[in-house]
Design a protein around this motif. Sequence first.
Motif, PDB file in Angstrom:
ATOM      1  N   ASN A  71     -23.295 -27.379  90.746  1.00  0.00           N
ATOM      2  CA  ASN A  71     -21.861 -27.196  90.544  1.00  0.00           C
ATOM      3  C   ASN A  71     -21.101 -27.202  91.863  1.00  0.00           C
ATOM      4  O   ASN A  71     -20.012 -27.765  91.951  1.00  0.00           O
ATOM      5  CB  ASN A  71     -21.596 -25.885  89.800  1.00  0.00           C
ATOM      6  N   ARG A  75     -18.355 -29.900  93.142  1.00  0.00           N
ATOM      7  CA  ARG A  75     -17.008 -29.491  93.561  1.00  0.00           C
ATOM      8  C   ARG A  75     -16.667 -30.045  94.937  1.00  0.00           C
ATOM      9  O   ARG A  75     -15.545 -30.518  95.166  1.00  0.00           O
ATOM     10  CB  ARG A  75     -16.911 -27.966  93.585  1.00  0.00           C
ATOM     11  N   LYS A 106     -23.288 -31.268  86.161  1.00  0.00           N
ATOM     12  CA  LYS A 106     -23.100 -29.831  86.298  1.00  0.00           C
ATOM     13  C   LYS A 106     -23.997 -29.057  85.342  1.00  0.00           C
ATOM     14  O   LYS A 106     -24.192 -29.466  84.201  1.00  0.00           O
ATOM     15  CB  LYS A 106     -21.637 -29.450  86.022  1.00  0.00           C
TER      16      LYS A 106
END
Length: 300
Positions: A71, A75, A106
């Motif tokens: 994740n 990002r 993710k």
Amino acid sequence: MSNLRDNIGMFMEYLSIEKNCSPLTIEHYEKDIMHFAAFMKQQAISDFAAVSYVLVRHYLVVLHESSYSRNTVARKISSLRSFFKFLNREGMLSHNPFAMASLPKKGRQLPHFLYEEEMKQLFSVCRLDDPLGQRNQAILELLYGTGIRVAECCSILIKDIDFFVESVLIKGKGRKERFVPLGSFALSAITRYIEGGRNELAKKSEKRFDSLFLNYRGEPLSARSVRNILNSIIEQSSLNVHISPHVLRHTFATHMLNEGADLRAVQELLGHAHLSSTQVYTHVTKDHLKKIYNNAHPRA
């Protein structure tokens, strides 16, 4: 490095003014871009225009070899893709080297939420004969009763509350506004605070502020302060759980769906642009229903 900082500064200004991003979102963007800028320095590259797709691939390898979660990697790449897209749009670059970079899938984590009994313990902590206690109780009731984001909570003005129709005007992401109903408990806590504690806090400052929530100096409350307030409430309670404004947001959505609320209604209340953002809570409610079934059905 000064040229890099100028480029980053322009992008931060764009996020703040044009995109109306929250301070926390802007902070995350800046950290992600500065991390890449430090990587560029290690590679003896001093200009964003000199970044190639080969360098991006090298950076991806470094990220994957580090202890970052999928994740976090996703990002960072998303932040850099947006940043280079901005530079390209402003004519400072002729290409976007992150355009072809694929994002790692993710990991899907179920949102953490509190049970109703845990919430009841939190509501019994604040001293209601104290200005700060009244304020903290109003914050707790508002966050749980509406599911709003912490930045949205801090931006509420007194005039945004309509006591007649029992709702509050919320200024959300991307300058989008929505009206959210106020339940009786939240309304009662806010009324108590406005008529009592807030007046006392307002006297602490020579200036007059329209913000609903004030700190001990009589100035507008920050998002960081709200998080500290919630941590303090947890410490005073007997609960051994993690709490944040977003946990209360998760709790609001989960409890609403558990009681049969329509998914699209919850989406509108939360201010989600896409239904997929709200659908994550259906997994929680399914687990809840399965637990009830296993405990109650004789042939489960």
